[in-house]
Design a protein around this motif. Structure first.
Motif, mmCIF file in Angstrom:
data_model
loop_
_atom_site.group_PDB
_atom_site.id
_atom_site.type_symbol
_atom_site.label_atom_id
_atom_site.label_comp_id
_atom_site.label_asym_id
_atom_site.label_seq_id
_atom_site.Cartn_x
_atom_site.Cartn_y
_atom_site.Cartn_z
ATOM 1 N N LEU A 1 -12.708 27.783 -52.210
ATOM 2 C CA LEU A 1 -12.698 28.868 -51.007
ATOM 3 C C LEU A 1 -13.003 30.139 -51.655
ATOM 4 O O LEU A 1 -13.694 31.240 -51.485
ATOM 5 N N LYS A 2 -12.022 30.329 -52.858
ATOM 6 C CA LYS A 2 -12.215 31.582 -53.495
ATOM 7 C C LYS A 2 -13.464 31.974 -54.269
ATOM 8 O O LYS A 2 -14.103 32.917 -54.060
ATOM 9 N N ARG A 3 -14.153 30.876 -54.771
ATOM 10 C CA ARG A 3 -15.403 30.789 -55.377
ATOM 11 C C ARG A 3 -16.586 31.229 -54.307
ATOM 12 O O ARG A 3 -17.498 31.975 -54.496
ATOM 13 N N LEU A 4 -16.437 30.489 -53.206
ATOM 14 C CA LEU A 4 -17.405 30.678 -52.325
ATOM 15 C C LEU A 4 -17.419 32.150 -51.520
ATOM 16 O O LEU A 4 -18.103 32.613 -51.413
ATOM 17 N N SER A 5 -15.895 32.704 -51.349
ATOM 18 C CA SER A 5 -16.019 33.873 -50.819
ATOM 19 C C SER A 5 -16.519 35.003 -51.768
ATOM 20 O O SER A 5 -17.069 35.932 -51.352
ATOM 21 N N SER A 6 -16.398 34.911 -53.246
ATOM 22 C CA SER A 6 -16.730 35.477 -54.228
ATOM 23 C C SER A 6 -18.308 35.694 -54.194
ATOM 24 O O SER A 6 -19.082 36.684 -53.988
ATOM 25 N N ALA A 7 -19.236 34.321 -53.831
ATOM 26 C CA ALA A 7 -20.581 34.389 -53.837
ATOM 27 C C ALA A 7 -20.831 34.885 -52.794
ATOM 28 O O ALA A 7 -21.998 35.719 -52.680
ATOM 29 N N ILE A 8 -20.311 34.841 -51.460
ATOM 30 C CA ILE A 8 -20.661 35.539 -50.146
ATOM 31 C C ILE A 8 -20.720 36.919 -50.322
ATOM 32 O O ILE A 8 -21.359 37.770 -50.024
ATOM 33 N N HIS A 9 -19.666 37.314 -50.945
ATOM 34 C CA HIS A 9 -19.564 38.875 -51.104
ATOM 35 C C HIS A 9 -20.367 39.500 -52.043
ATOM 36 O O HIS A 9 -20.902 40.705 -51.801
ATOM 37 N N TYR A 10 -20.640 38.716 -53.340
ATOM 38 C CA TYR A 10 -21.773 39.176 -54.076
ATOM 39 C C TYR A 10 -23.184 39.436 -53.537
ATOM 40 O O TYR A 10 -23.576 40.245 -53.555
ATOM 41 N N GLY A 11 -23.523 38.005 -52.711
ATOM 42 C CA GLY A 11 -24.565 38.322 -51.856
ATOM 43 C C GLY A 11 -24.711 39.545 -50.850
ATOM 44 O O GLY A 11 -25.770 40.174 -50.740
ATOM 45 N N VAL A 12 -23.855 39.687 -50.272
ATOM 46 C CA VAL A 12 -23.776 40.721 -49.327
ATOM 47 C C VAL A 12 -23.826 42.260 -50.010
ATOM 48 O O VAL A 12 -24.528 42.997 -49.275
ATOM 49 N N GLN A 13 -23.261 42.214 -51.166
ATOM 50 C CA GLN A 13 -23.156 43.589 -51.918
ATOM 51 C C GLN A 13 -24.638 43.720 -52.219
ATOM 52 O O GLN A 13 -24.966 44.698 -52.480
ATOM 53 N N GLN A 14 -25.358 42.680 -52.879
ATOM 54 C CA GLN A 14 -26.535 42.858 -53.251
ATOM 55 C C GLN A 14 -27.508 43.424 -52.170
ATOM 56 O O GLN A 14 -28.311 44.386 -52.162
ATOM 57 N N MET A 15 -27.175 42.937 -50.623
ATOM 58 C CA MET A 15 -27.871 43.149 -49.529
ATOM 59 C C MET A 15 -27.605 44.784 -49.291
ATOM 60 O O MET A 15 -28.536 45.645 -48.830
ATOM 61 N N SER A 16 -26.362 45.058 -49.505
ATOM 62 C CA SER A 16 -25.884 46.659 -49.166
ATOM 63 C C SER A 16 -26.710 47.413 -50.007
ATOM 64 O O SER A 16 -26.774 48.789 -49.487
ATOM 65 N N LYS A 17 -27.144 47.266 -51.245
ATOM 66 C CA LYS A 17 -27.809 48.108 -51.878
ATOM 67 C C LYS A 17 -29.190 48.623 -51.222
ATOM 68 O O LYS A 17 -29.707 49.615 -51.167
ATOM 69 N N LYS A 18 -29.739 47.380 -50.662
ATOM 70 C CA LYS A 18 -31.124 47.912 -49.879
ATOM 71 C C LYS A 18 -30.834 48.469 -48.433
ATOM 72 O O LYS A 18 -31.826 49.361 -47.994
ATOM 73 N N TYR A 19 -29.759 47.996 -47.689
ATOM 74 C CA TYR A 19 -29.339 48.488 -46.618
ATOM 75 C C TYR A 19 -28.528 49.574 -46.359
ATOM 76 O O TYR A 19 -28.028 49.918 -45.195
ATOM 77 N N LYS A 20 -28.132 50.263 -47.384
ATOM 78 C CA LYS A 20 -26.784 51.248 -47.578
ATOM 79 C C LYS A 20 -25.747 50.660 -46.554
ATOM 80 O O LYS A 20 -25.471 51.380 -45.505
ATOM 81 N N ILE A 21 -25.059 50.023 -46.826
ATOM 82 C CA ILE A 21 -23.858 49.194 -46.306
ATOM 83 C C ILE A 21 -22.609 49.492 -46.954
ATOM 84 O O ILE A 21 -22.504 49.577 -48.014
ATOM 85 N N SER A 22 -21.510 50.146 -46.312
ATOM 86 C CA SER A 22 -20.423 50.580 -46.973
ATOM 87 C C SER A 22 -19.620 49.377 -47.291
ATOM 88 O O SER A 22 -19.821 48.189 -46.972
ATOM 89 N N GLN A 23 -18.869 49.559 -48.493
ATOM 90 C CA GLN A 23 -18.057 48.547 -49.195
ATOM 91 C C GLN A 23 -17.183 48.052 -48.004
ATOM 92 O O GLN A 23 -16.536 46.838 -48.139
ATOM 93 N N CYS A 24 -16.428 48.833 -47.162
ATOM 94 C CA CYS A 24 -15.765 48.192 -46.052
ATOM 95 C C CYS A 24 -16.279 47.268 -45.260
ATOM 96 O O CYS A 24 -16.129 46.270 -44.850
ATOM 97 N N CYS A 25 -17.537 47.556 -44.938
ATOM 98 C CA CYS A 25 -18.318 46.729 -44.015
ATOM 99 C C CYS A 25 -18.893 45.197 -44.865
ATOM 100 O O CYS A 25 -18.943 44.472 -44.306
ATOM 101 N N VAL A 26 -19.291 45.602 -46.194
ATOM 102 C CA VAL A 26 -19.480 44.379 -46.950
ATOM 103 C C VAL A 26 -17.969 43.622 -46.848
ATOM 104 O O VAL A 26 -18.498 42.364 -46.581
ATOM 105 N N ALA A 27 -17.130 43.919 -46.979
ATOM 106 C CA ALA A 27 -15.589 43.104 -46.859
ATOM 107 C C ALA A 27 -15.590 42.369 -45.569
ATOM 108 O O ALA A 27 -15.407 41.205 -45.181
ATOM 109 N N MET A 28 -16.157 43.327 -44.517
ATOM 110 C CA MET A 28 -16.019 42.839 -42.966
ATOM 111 C C MET A 28 -17.030 41.670 -42.923
ATOM 112 O O MET A 28 -16.706 40.660 -42.185
ATOM 113 N N ILE A 29 -18.118 41.642 -43.422
ATOM 114 C CA ILE A 29 -19.363 40.678 -43.120
ATOM 115 C C ILE A 29 -18.852 39.589 -44.051
ATOM 116 O O ILE A 29 -19.104 38.379 -43.405
#
Length: 112
Positions: free
Chosen positions: A15-43
């Motif tokens: 579960l931790k590895r899955l969570s990390s992978a999802i978090h990484y993917g959302v972070q990568q998208m946040s660079k393109k769409y200007k998403i805050s780190q708080c929003c990354v954690a929520m997504i």
């Protein structure tokens, strides 16, 4: 008792590895769409929780059909209230190997 604890630890690690992978993917998208780190954690959290709900629903559908394995029909049942998603999944399913049954199912859904 130890084997049960070991499998629980392994599940936690997965579960931790899955969570990390999802978090990484959302972070990568946040660079393109200007998403805050708080929003990354929520997504990330939303995605994990929705995945758990989906997994439970899929398991229930397969058990109801007296099957031990989840299949594409179970996935289609989960998205039955979202016609555009269902259409996209039916199209994808028809391109997969062994989808002759799926094509027949697709024709039945079109008639309904």
């Amino acid at each position: 008792m130890e084997s049960m604890s070991a499998s629980h630890t392994q599940d936690d690690e997965t579960l931790k590895r899955l969570s990390s992978a999802i978090h990484y993917g959302v972070q990568q998208m946040s660079k393109k769409y200007k998403i805050s780190q708080c929003c990354v954690a929520m997504i990330t959290e939303l995605t994990l929780r929705q995945s758990e709900i989906l997994a439970n629903d899929l398991e229930c559908f397969s058990k109801h059909a007296k099957r031990a394995t989840v299949n594409g029909d179970d996935v289609l049942l989960c998205c039955r209230k979202n016609p555009s998603l269902q259409d996209m999944l039916l199209l994808k399913q028809s391109t997969l190997p062994n989808s002759s049954k799926s094509k027949a199912k697709s024709k039945k859904l079109d008639k309904a």
